[in-house]
Design an enzyme around this catalytic site. Structure first.
Site, PDB file in Angstrom:
ATOM      1  N   PHE A  49       0.805  -1.206   0.085  1.00  0.00           N
ATOM      2  CA  PHE A  49       0.024   0.114   0.033  1.00  0.00           C
ATOM      3  C   PHE A  49       0.818   1.272  -0.055  1.00  0.00           C
ATOM      4  O   PHE A  49       0.758   2.181   0.711  1.00  0.00           O
ATOM      5  CB  PHE A  49      -0.864  -0.006   1.183  1.00  0.00           C
ATOM      6  CG  PHE A  49      -1.801  -1.108   1.230  1.00  0.00           C
ATOM      7  CD1 PHE A  49      -3.051  -1.159   0.609  1.00  0.00           C
ATOM      8  CD2 PHE A  49      -1.497  -2.247   1.848  1.00  0.00           C
ATOM      9  CE1 PHE A  49      -3.840  -2.129   0.608  1.00  0.00           C
ATOM     10  CE2 PHE A  49      -2.487  -3.539   2.108  1.00  0.00           C
ATOM     11  CZ  PHE A  49      -3.787  -3.318   1.445  1.00  0.00           C
ATOM     12  N   HIS A  50       1.732   1.358  -0.910  1.00  0.00           N
ATOM     13  CA  HIS A  50       2.531   2.478  -1.058  1.00  0.00           C
ATOM     14  C   HIS A  50       3.014   2.479  -2.405  1.00  0.00           C
ATOM     15  O   HIS A  50       3.245   1.532  -3.355  1.00  0.00           O
ATOM     16  CB  HIS A  50       3.657   2.494   0.076  1.00  0.00           C
ATOM     17  CG  HIS A  50       4.847   1.256  -0.006  1.00  0.00           C
ATOM     18  ND1 HIS A  50       4.733   0.173   0.625  1.00  0.00           N
ATOM     19  CD2 HIS A  50       5.698   1.172  -1.051  1.00  0.00           C
ATOM     20  CE1 HIS A  50       5.790  -0.453   0.446  1.00  0.00           C
ATOM     21  NE2 HIS A  50       6.311   0.298  -0.822  1.00  0.00           N
ATOM     22  N   ALA A  51       3.775   3.560  -2.662  1.00  0.00           N
ATOM     23  CA  ALA A  51       4.662   3.874  -4.000  1.00  0.00           C
ATOM     24  C   ALA A  51       5.876   4.539  -3.499  1.00  0.00           C
ATOM     25  O   ALA A  51       5.950   4.994  -2.423  1.00  0.00           O
ATOM     26  CB  ALA A  51       3.917   4.839  -4.900  1.00  0.00           C
ATOM     27  N   ARG A  96       1.932  -0.093  -5.248  1.00  0.00           N
ATOM     28  CA  ARG A  96       2.160  -1.665  -5.006  1.00  0.00           C
ATOM     29  C   ARG A  96       1.472  -2.188  -3.714  1.00  0.00           C
ATOM     30  O   ARG A  96       1.427  -1.674  -2.788  1.00  0.00           O
ATOM     31  CB  ARG A  96       3.629  -1.869  -5.038  1.00  0.00           C
ATOM     32  CG  ARG A  96       4.418  -1.488  -3.837  1.00  0.00           C
ATOM     33  CD  ARG A  96       5.866  -1.228  -4.144  1.00  0.00           C
ATOM     34  NE  ARG A  96       5.985  -0.003  -4.853  1.00  0.00           N
ATOM     35  CZ  ARG A  96       7.338   0.140  -5.504  1.00  0.00           C
ATOM     36  NH1 ARG A  96       8.238  -0.558  -5.118  1.00  0.00           N
ATOM     37  NH2 ARG A  96       7.510   1.122  -6.283  1.00  0.00           N
TER      38      ARG A  96
END
Ligand code: TYD
Length: 136
Positions: A49-51, A96
């Site tokens: 849960f991040h980029a 992602r």
């Protein structure tokens, strides 16, 4: 979708078993500054849960399997990593999420920078703002 690629890592095998070698600026296309691995992930858990703003990474399931969802703000792809000879390079601005971890999954990640929280975008709206800003 840009920003990621799948690579086949050469297996050096003999009657004793198999071996894969990773080399900085060889089959790993960047300077390796950090390696971490995710394991013992509980059934049903979704992580990530991040980029990242700049980070380049190579993800390999050295054992077991998991699926990586990549999202460029327009399209999504799901990449299943189910072999130690399959490498996923992520170098673009991609959101992602990792899921479907098998109980024996060891997801190893090589990165071209040390851990820096400032490089993370952990909020999906902020990610979309960054996508717009970059004109992607
Ligand atoms: P996080 O990025 O939140 O992982 P996930 O989304 O898969 O759960 O990282 C979990 C914790 O680990 C967080 O406190 C930051 C820390 N961490 C490091 O200290 N070094 C690292 O290289 C990474 C990837 C995480």
């Amino acid at each position: 979708m840009n920003g990621y690629s799948l690579i086949d890592l050469r297996i050096i095998g003999d009657e004793n078993g198999s071996l894969i070698a990773l080399e900085e600026n060889g089959n790993v296309p960047f300077d390796i500054k950090r390696v971490y691995y995710i394991f013992n992930t509980k059934v049903g858990v979704r992580r990530g849960f991040h980029a990242h703003l700049k980070l380049r990474q190579l993800l390999i399931c050295t054992s077991g399997s998991c699926t990586v969802l990549l999202d460029d703000g327009r399209k999504k792809v799901d990449v299943k990593l189910d072999s130690p000879s399959k490498g996923l390079i992520i170098e673009g601005l991609l959101w992602r999420e990792m899921y479907d971890f098998s109980p024996d999954c060891v997801l190893m990640v090589l990165a071209d920078e040390h851990y820096r929280e400032e490089d993370y975008i952990r909020n999906y709206d902020s990610f979309m703002d960054e996508v717009q800003k970059n004109g992607i």
